[in-house]
Write an enzyme that holds these catalytic residues in place. Structure first.
Site, PDB file in Angstrom:
ATOM      1  CG  ASP A  13      -1.782  -1.249   1.256  1.00  0.00           C
ATOM      2  OD1 ASP A  13      -2.266  -1.662   0.199  1.00  0.00           O
ATOM      3  OD2 ASP A  13      -1.898  -1.835   2.348  1.00  0.00           O
ATOM      4  CE  LYS A  16       3.339  -2.634  -4.235  1.00  0.00           C
ATOM      5  NZ  LYS A  16       2.877  -2.264  -2.884  1.00  0.00           N
ATOM      6  N   GLY A  40      -3.753  -4.975  -4.110  1.00  0.00           N
ATOM      7  CA  GLY A  40      -4.818  -4.059  -4.514  1.00  0.00           C
ATOM      8  C   GLY A  40      -4.150  -2.789  -4.970  1.00  0.00           C
ATOM      9  CG  HIS A  41      -1.142  -2.715  -7.247  1.00  0.00           C
ATOM     10  ND1 HIS A  41      -0.186  -3.363  -7.981  1.00  0.00           N
ATOM     11  CD2 HIS A  41      -0.825  -2.943  -5.950  1.00  0.00           C
ATOM     12  CE1 HIS A  41       0.665  -3.967  -7.155  1.00  0.00           C
ATOM     13  NE2 HIS A  41       0.298  -3.729  -5.925  1.00  0.00           N
ATOM     14  CD  GLN A 222       1.502  -9.030  -1.913  1.00  0.00           C
ATOM     15  OE1 GLN A 222       2.301  -9.740  -2.498  1.00  0.00           O
ATOM     16  NE2 GLN A 222       0.275  -8.854  -2.364  1.00  0.00           N
TER      17      GLN A 222
HETATM   18  P1  IMP Z   1      -1.771 -12.868   2.546  1.00  0.00           P
HETATM   19  O1  IMP Z   1      -0.804 -12.354   1.542  1.00  0.00           O
HETATM   20  O2  IMP Z   1      -3.215 -12.694   2.145  1.00  0.00           O
HETATM   21  O3  IMP Z   1      -1.454 -14.264   2.995  1.00  0.00           O
HETATM   22  O4  IMP Z   1      -1.613 -11.964   3.857  1.00  0.00           O
HETATM   23  C1  IMP Z   1      -0.429 -11.980   4.642  1.00  0.00           C
HETATM   24  C2  IMP Z   1      -0.151 -10.587   5.194  1.00  0.00           C
HETATM   25  O5  IMP Z   1       0.200  -9.716   4.125  1.00  0.00           O
HETATM   26  C3  IMP Z   1      -1.351  -9.930   5.887  1.00  0.00           C
HETATM   27  O6  IMP Z   1      -0.867  -9.122   6.934  1.00  0.00           O
HETATM   28  C4  IMP Z   1      -1.938  -9.060   4.799  1.00  0.00           C
HETATM   29  O7  IMP Z   1      -2.667  -7.976   5.321  1.00  0.00           O
HETATM   30  C5  IMP Z   1      -0.675  -8.592   4.092  1.00  0.00           C
HETATM   31  N1  IMP Z   1      -0.889  -8.248   2.678  1.00  0.00           N
HETATM   32  C6  IMP Z   1      -0.993  -9.092   1.642  1.00  0.00           C
HETATM   33  N2  IMP Z   1      -1.142  -8.431   0.501  1.00  0.00           N
HETATM   34  C7  IMP Z   1      -1.105  -7.131   0.800  1.00  0.00           C
HETATM   35  C8  IMP Z   1      -1.164  -5.933   0.017  1.00  0.00           C
HETATM   36  O8  IMP Z   1      -1.262  -5.940  -1.212  1.00  0.00           O
HETATM   37  N3  IMP Z   1      -1.101  -4.757   0.707  1.00  0.00           N
HETATM   38  C9  IMP Z   1      -0.945  -4.726   2.044  1.00  0.00           C
HETATM   39  N4  IMP Z   1      -0.867  -5.812   2.816  1.00  0.00           N
HETATM   40  C10 IMP Z   1      -0.945  -6.999   2.191  1.00  0.00           C
HETATM   41 MG    MG Z   2      -2.680  -2.225  -1.826  1.00  0.00          MG
END
Ligand code: IMP
Ligand code: MG
Length: 430
Positions: A13, A16, A40-41, A222
């Site tokens: 977040d 990007k 989520g871009h 991420q």
């Molecule tokens: P997962 O990737 O859904 O397994 O989540 C693992 C951790 O990464 C959690 O704390 C999520 O909130 C965080 N996370 C995964 N994808 C994103 C992203 O695109 N933005 C922010 N946090 C993310």
């Molecule tokens: Mg995001």
């Protein structure tokens, strides 16, 4: 032509999507190499918010789009995003790796079951089935995109996954394995028709672009501290988020990546559980969350917020070989009189300048802050007017904040984002 990677250096977040959308104009192709639809871009064009979870953010710039083998592909999300683009009259020139693993409904369910099993140790995942899909990949029971296009290959892969998933569902989670498994596999089989024209050898597609003198923009998902190894383990995602993975997750030579743009927000946020040294709670935190509109793009969850962590940033810059920084959301800090910036951690009476790897150590770290002068809370038009004159047009507080981040992190700031809109971005000349 070299490739340029854009990676987040915090917890995701960082903005990007906007940076990739802005830069995409100059590139021939945009590729994703890690994560899945947990990303989520967001891009804001003419007041309209567009969010991509799986396709590269270059989509609306009509660029060639590549989804690499390092991405786990949720079939339903993929088909929906393709449909959304087509309904806007954008017919994507898309290749999705035949080696990419498929995320099915059973993975999303297992994500939720596992979070429940962990109880108070839950990671706070996005529940998009990311970790179960990567786990199945490593356990060698996964289904790959290419398997969907061939009945025999699919049958073989499906039977391995079926046995494994049922063993987990009934033995570990005490859930209804057979019906979930059957339903997931039926959905996968029926999605195959729409996929023939997009699934292919993404590595060859990417290498072809480079070999023909084209340019490739690599869009990381991420952020650095969610990396499976370098992040705050076990509160991390299941793939790699460093720039090095752009090569492995797409199938391009590492030496083709000449530029690495690290995206950092002017403060920090994180969704989900896990250590966050500079986290700010209470009124200051609430105000920052509200002003920065810090709610998850994928899950809508309120994000945890905190001050800029230069210890973390410097570490990420080194590991990912960051050649320049993009600093986002400086407008959100407008009106804060004195802005804390974390320059070291204190743990058990010592000062450290590198984030400890052990969770129990990281949880005990206290931030050492220096304070920077703030800047006024400008209106969007005022920011735009100021930015017309380049860096020197920006408030002095912003300029010294930028300088401080450069000095502490060891990388120059080349882009400054000061608003939501796609053009609210100042590019600094070398
Ligand atoms: P997962 O990737 O859904 O397994 O989540 C693992 C951790 O990464 C959690 O704390 C999520 O909130 C965080 N996370 C995964 N994808 C994103 C992203 O695109 N933005 C922010 N946090 C993310
Ligand atoms: Mg995001």
């Amino acid at each position: 032509m070299p490739a340029t990677a854009v990676v987040g250096l915090q917890w995701g977040d960082e903005g990007k999507g906007k940076i990739v959308d802005y830069l995409a104009e100059r590139f021939d192709a945009v590729a994703r190499f890690n994560g899945g639809s947990n990303a989520g871009h967001t891009i804001v064009v003419g007041g309209e918010k567009l969010a991509f979870h799986l396709l590269p953010s270059g989509a609306i710039r009509r660029k060639k789009l590549i989804v690499g083998n390092g991405v786990v592909v949720d079939l339903e999300v993929l088909l929906k995003e393709i449909d959304d683009l087509e309904s806007r009259g954008l017919h994507p020139d898309l290749v999705v790796s035949d080696r990419a693993h498929v995320t099915l409904r059973l993975h999303r369910l297992r994500d939720a079951w596992e979070e429940r099993r962990r109880g108070s140790d839950a990671v706070g995942t996005t529940l998009r089935g990311i970790s179960p899909t990567f786990a199945d990949r490593a356990a060698r029971v996964g289904i790959r995109m290419g398997d969907l296009l061939d009945k025999d290959a699919f049958r073989r892969a499906a039977s391995l996954l079926e046995g494994w998933n049922q063993a987990l569902a009934s033995g570990v989670y005490h859930e209804d394995g057979p019906s979930v498994t059957r339903d997931s596999l039926e959905r996968a089989a029926s999605a195959a028709d729409g996929l023939e024209r997009v699934v292919g050898d993404a590595s060859s597609a990417a290498c072809d672009v480079l070999d023909c003198g084209g340019s490739l923009l690599l869009e990381g998902a991420q952020g650095f501290f969610l990396d499976i190894d370098f992040g705050t383990y076990p509160y991390v995602t299941a793939s790699h988020t460093t720039s090095a993975y752009a090569a492995a997750g797409l199938g391009i030579p590492p030496q083709s990546i000449k530029n690495v743009i690290g995206v950092v927000k002017a403060y920090c946020t994180r969704v989900g559980s896990g250590p966050f040294v500079t986290e700010t709670k209470g009124e200051a935190g609430d105000a920052l969350r509200k002003k920065g509109d810090e709610y998850g793009t994928t899950t809508g969850r309120p994000r945890r917020v905190g001050w800029f962590d230069a210890v973390a940033c410097r570490y990420a810059v080194r590991v990912s070989g960051v050649t320049s920084l993009a600093l986002t959301k400086v407008d959100v800090l407008g009106g804060t009189k004195s802005i804390p910036i974390c320059v070291a951690y204190r743990i058990d009476g010592s000062t450290v300048h590198v984030p400890p790897s052990r969770l129990t150590d990281l949880q005990r770290c206290e931030p050492v802050y220096e304070y920077c002068d703030g800047w006024p809370d400008l209106r969007p038009e005022e920011w735009r007017e100021a930015a017309q004159r380049g860096l020197k047009g920006l408030p002095p507080g912003v300029r010294s904040y930028v300088k401080k981040i450069e000095d502490l992190s060891g990388a120059p700031v080349k882009l400054i984002s000061y608003g939501f809109e796609r053009n609210d971005l100042l590019e600094l000349s070398p």
